[in-house]
Write an enzyme that holds these catalytic residues in place. Structure first.
Site, mmCIF file in Angstrom:
data_model
loop_
_atom_site.group_PDB
_atom_site.id
_atom_site.type_symbol
_atom_site.label_atom_id
_atom_site.label_comp_id
_atom_site.label_asym_id
_atom_site.label_seq_id
_atom_site.Cartn_x
_atom_site.Cartn_y
_atom_site.Cartn_z
ATOM 1 N NE ARG A 233 -4.287 -1.092 -0.187
ATOM 2 C CZ ARG A 233 -4.369 -1.992 -1.157
ATOM 3 N NH1 ARG A 233 -3.332 -2.221 -1.937
ATOM 4 N NH2 ARG A 233 -5.479 -2.662 -1.348
ATOM 5 C CD GLU A 262 -2.315 3.071 -6.079
ATOM 6 O OE1 GLU A 262 -3.226 2.360 -6.558
ATOM 7 O OE2 GLU A 262 -1.344 2.603 -5.484
ATOM 8 C CG HIS A 280 -2.011 -0.940 -7.342
ATOM 9 N ND1 HIS A 280 -2.717 -0.230 -6.404
ATOM 10 C CD2 HIS A 280 -1.952 -2.218 -6.867
ATOM 11 C CE1 HIS A 280 -3.076 -1.033 -5.411
ATOM 12 N NE2 HIS A 280 -2.624 -2.242 -5.676
#
Length: 543
Positions: A233, A262, A280
């Site tokens: 994270r 994000e 990601h």
């Protein structure tokens, strides 16, 4: 039929599972924000999301229909779980679906960073052959520090140990036996571990405790040239500290798959030497997408068809077998809570539940939650939607701590009992419930033996045990044309004139005028109407 709204793109396998059940109405509404998202959730019983949508407190405020959210993935930092709990919404995640894919992503970043894969390839595309410039570092013989040894952290540990890395780690929840089995040396704190690592990877959720876990202070503790990897994270590493660590040469490299905000297309790390970043991609494999979609769909399917709760981040998990074992006791505790909340309306300061007999061997934490539902249901705004997820939170907000106790002895008169002992502004209160088959009965109240079913319309009155009292009470309801279906009387002492408690079962709700007349009788010191569900009625959260 339960309505499920899908808020982020989901693998077709998960959608097919929901649609084929025949009991779920599926609506796909992706890319929603603000009022559009709020309205979609107001009109749904359940929701499935990934990391794209942000389900914030204001989005959930006042939502009394939504019962469950399934996150197709592990992290739930895009969901306000505290608000969901307050609203009685179960939040579930899919911790196993993307374990291997995320572990492989962290390992990929580690290896690619060590061997300068990206800059070496970039030089080729620019027409250069710079072999000496991109000399790398092998992983074998190096020390890998892992923060967070859950499924993903352990998967990384096993695979990197096979590559001859020495594995050390920090996780307050892993048992020494499991760490030894995996060959991991455990440290008491992250800071104690840092001076020994050549590579550091983190596999924890983003919480108040893990936010900026690695900052300038921690980077100073590292060996010169240490490399940091994050596929968990964004925000666990402090971004400014990473930049300074790279500029000073303290860090040998940084590889990131996740970012504080994000989607992220602008970071001071982008373009720096010895940095490798990806957008990601941890769970972005075909296998992971299918697995988390199927798992999330199954979580909601089980919840809305059988009441099963699994992989919940804000409530006790409950599988069908456990539900069958404790269902009757959940109803008993719930009805006992409802009874207490109406019998003594004074402010409560403390409450203890005592479990005796066979029930003490069951999941008393879950049964206590059912009691908390009954206790709070009629004292909060009807729009709150009280259930086993949020009832204890609502109690704590009112300053009431619910304590549980398993009695070492058996119940003397019954196979199992639940006793509540409470302190209120009006004094002390004690009540005991037992099961007769599936029927819930109140068997003791404030030291008096009473046996009455906890169902329908009741009137409870405290009085002097003197001749003629029952006749006077019956006369009050005769004048009101309300039939008394049953009566039980118990007294604290076996002497005439002592205090006694009577419980009437009525065919209709007691009029307020009847309670007023009872209280006007010189021999009656307390009289309250208690209205409970019919014998076969189940609370919405259980049915």
């Amino acid at each position: 039929m339960a309505k499920i709204v899908v808020l982020d793109p989901l693998s077709e396998e998960g959608l097919t599972l929901l649609r084929s059940s025949g009991s779920i109405d599926v609506e796909i509404s992706t890319g929603l924000k603000g009022d559009d998202l709020r309205n979609a959730l107001l009109n749904a019983d359940g929701a499935i999301c990934r990391s794209g949508v942000k389900i914030t407190a204001d989005i959930l405020e006042g939502n009394t229909r939504l019962k469950a959210i399934a996150r197709a993935g592990v992290g739930v930092d895009n969901i306000d779980c505290k608000k969901a709990t307050e609203q009685g919404i179960v939040v579930m995640n899919t911790p196993g679906g993307n374990t291997l894919s995320t572990a492989e992503q962290a390992i990929t970043l580690m290896m690619a960073l060590s061997r300068n894969i990206y800059p070496a390839y970039k030089s080729l595309t620019e027409g250069r052959w710079d072999r000496k410039k991109f000399t790398g570092t092998q992983l074998a013989g190096k020390t890998l520090g892992i923060v967070g040894l859950g499924r993903i952290g352990q998967a990384v540990a096993v695979r990197m140990a096979a590559m001859d890395m020495k594995i050390i780690g920090y996780d307050p929840y892993i048992s020494p036996a499991r760490a030894k089995e995996l060959g991991i040396t455990i440290y008491a704190t992250v800071d104690e571990m840092l001076p020994y690592v050549d590579y550091l990877t983190v596999h924890t959720p983003l919480t108040d405790e893990t936010r900026n876990l690695i900052g300038m202070k921690q980077i100073e503790l590292l060996k010169p040239g240490a490399r940091l990897i994050n596929a968990a994270r964004g925000g666990i590493y402090n971004e400014e500290a990473l930049v300074e660590g790279l500029k000073s040469g303290k860090l040998g490299g940084v590889a990131l798959d996740v970012y504080p905000n994000e989607p992220c297309t602008d970071s001071p790390l982008f373009g720096m030497d010895h940095v490798l970043c990806s957008p990601h991609l941890g769970a972005s494999t075909q296998e992971a997408q299918e697995n988390v979609a199927l798992e999330a769909a199954q979580l909601l399917l089980d919840y809305f068809t059988t009441g099963t709760i699994r992989s919940s981040v804000n409530s006790s998990s409950l599988d069908p077998k456990v539900l069958v074992e404790v269902r009757s006791w959940l109803v008993a505790a719930y009805r006992l809570g409802l009874f207490i909340s109406q019998f003594d309306r004074a402010a409560m300061h403390g409450c203890k539940l005592i479990f005796r007999g066979e029930v003490a061997k069951k999941d008393i934490a879950l049964i206590s939650k059912a009691f908390a539902v009954g206790l709070t249901e009629r004292s909060v705004d009807p729009g709150t939607g009280v259930n086993i997820v949020n009832a204890e939170i609502l109690l704590k907000q009112r300053g009431v701590e619910l304590v549980e106790e398993r009695s070492s002895g058996d119940s003397k008169e019954f196979q199992s009992t639940i006793t509540v002992e409470a302190t209120t502004d009006a004094g002390k209160l004690e009540a005991t419930a037992a099961l007769f088959g599936d029927a819930v009965r109140l068997v003791r109240l404030n030291g008096c033996r009473v046996e009455t079913a906890l169902e329908g319309s009741l009137v409870v009155f405290t009085h002097k045990d003197l001749p003629g009292v029952i006749g006077q009470v019956g006369g009050v309801f005769g004048k009101c044309d309300v039939n008394i279906a049953g009566m039980t009387v118990g007294r604290a002492a076996a002497t005439s004139g002592s205090e006694a408690i009577g419980v009437l079962t009525l065919d209709a709700r007691a009029p307020a005028s009847a309670i007023t007349e009872l209280l006007a009788l010189p021999v009656v010191s307390k009289a309250v109407a208690v209205n409970l569900p019919a014998a076969d009625a189940l609370p919405a959260w259980l049915s």
